[in-house]
Design a protein around this motif. Structure first.
Motif, PDB file in Angstrom:
ATOM      1  N   ASN A 192       0.874  -1.167   0.000  1.00 12.42           N
ATOM      2  CA  ASN A 192       0.000   0.000   0.000  1.00 12.42           C
ATOM      3  C   ASN A 192       0.916   1.222   0.000  1.00 12.42           C
ATOM      4  O   ASN A 192       1.381   1.669   1.054  1.00 12.42           O
ATOM      5  N   TYR A 193       1.197   1.746  -1.187  1.00 11.50           N
ATOM      6  CA  TYR A 193       2.219   2.785  -1.318  1.00 11.50           C
ATOM      7  C   TYR A 193       1.790   4.112  -0.703  1.00 11.50           C
ATOM      8  O   TYR A 193       2.642   4.877  -0.245  1.00 11.50           O
ATOM      9  N   GLN A 238       2.641  -3.237 -13.556  1.00 10.00           N
ATOM     10  CA  GLN A 238       1.629  -2.713 -12.632  1.00 10.00           C
ATOM     11  C   GLN A 238       2.242  -2.336 -11.288  1.00 10.00           C
ATOM     12  O   GLN A 238       1.895  -1.313 -10.696  1.00 10.00           O
ATOM     13  N   GLY A 242       2.549   1.454  -9.634  1.00 11.50           N
ATOM     14  CA  GLY A 242       2.071   1.755  -8.288  1.00 11.50           C
ATOM     15  C   GLY A 242       3.112   2.478  -7.453  1.00 11.50           C
ATOM     16  O   GLY A 242       2.794   3.424  -6.713  1.00 11.50           O
ATOM     17  N   GLU A 245       3.649   6.136  -8.686  1.00  4.92           N
ATOM     18  CA  GLU A 245       2.546   7.042  -8.390  1.00  4.92           C
ATOM     19  C   GLU A 245       2.768   7.805  -7.087  1.00  4.92           C
ATOM     20  O   GLU A 245       2.305   8.933  -6.923  1.00  4.92           O
TER      21      GLU A 245
END
Length: 303
Positions: A192-193, A238, A242, A245
């Motif tokens: 969960n960045y 992907q 993530g 971002e």
């Protein structure tokens, strides 16, 4: 008071209440916030900071982690563990240099490393062993915190006690205060960045380890040959999107090793790799598989 309890006592507060988000402090053998939400610390040195969610899944159960421990004990991920420890040491060194240049405030004596999605604790235990070899005193120079949603995994990890702070929690709501961590590691695990960005200090580093293109290629080829999947190729696009971002990737290092396996070790490996999730082992021709490749990309990112 026992070390399994006192290790959760931080001079600069670290933990956050999962209910009200206030800071948690050590009160006797519990973590407690100003609103009296209380979370008991077990004698093994673990605490659950879940909000009543089920801490286990059908895929990642105790059996899964026991098979994974057998694979780790066989040395199949030794090269990944070494790369992990090297990356953490380098990240902490870079973080401290940045902090010294940008802050006039006194620096904390101890760094903080969080292994997010730690499983049964293989990698962070290797880091602890490395730290203990460098520091002969009882107080290590690094606080090690290990978080996983699986209660089974954390229970296995906490066997034998030690200085690692074992925490059952969801990575979607990490129970740590903002900007309190120097380094986060996330190895072959969901991430969960946004939460990682929240808890990292300005100088902090993320170490994300993901499968390389040839990871477990022997099993992936067998699955394609059996007609159970159409493509044996693996893409990390992907995952990279993530990370980008929320953070900035500064380096990527690839490590790879192919290890001979007998039927027992192959069985353990197939029981713990997500590549085999939802695949019937009997549908595969395993007669030609006598070795397995473990390949990983070690990604370092900054806020």
């Amino acid at each position: 008071m026992r070390r399994s309890i006192t290790k959760f006592d931080h001079r600069t507060l670290l933990y956050r209440c999962p209910i009200c988000h206030e800071a948690l402090e050590l009160v006797q053998a519990s973590l407690q916030c100003v609103n009296r939400h209380t979370f008991n610390i077990s004698a093994k040195g673990l605490v659950s900071l879940l909000r009543g969610e089920n801490g286990n899944s059908n895929l990642y159960d105790r059996n899964f982690f026991e098979h994974r421990s057998a694979v780790f004990s066989a040395g199949m991920y030794e090269h990944v563990a070494e790369a992990y420890c090297d990356a953490v040491r380098t990240a902490l060194s870079s973080s401290h240099k940045f902090s010294a240049q940008t802050s006039h405030e006194p620096q904390e004596q101890s760094s903080r490393v969080v292994d997010a999605g730690c499983g049964e604790g293989y990698y962070i235990r290797r880091l602890l062993s490395s730290e203990e070899q460098q520091h002969t005193s009882q107080t290590l120079s690094t606080n090690l915190i290990a978080i996983d949603l699986s209660k089974d995994a954390i229970s296995l990890a906490a066997i034998g006690g030690g200085d690692i702070e074992w925490v059952v929690s969801d990575l979607a709501r990490i129970p740590l205060l903002d900007h309190t961590v120097d380094c986060i590691t996330n190895v072959f695990s969901p991430a969960n960045y946004a939460e990682f960005d929240r808890i990292l200090r300005p100088s902090g580093r993320l170490i994300k380890i993901i499968p390389g293109p040839h990871h477990v290629m022997e099993l992936r080829n067998a699955i394609v040959k059996a007609g159970l999947r159409g493509d044996s190729q693996y893409s990390n696009q992907q995952v990279l999107s993530g990370i980008n971002e929320h953070m900035h990737i500064v380096s990527t290092t690839r490590v790879s090793a192919t290890t001979a396996v007998d039927s027992a070790l192959l069985k353990d490996f197939m029981a713990m790799t997500p590549v085999m999730f939802h695949i019937n082992h009997d549908d595969l021709d395993l007669s030609t598989i006598d070795a397995i490749t473990v390949e990983a990309d070690v990604i370092v990112a900054t806020r």
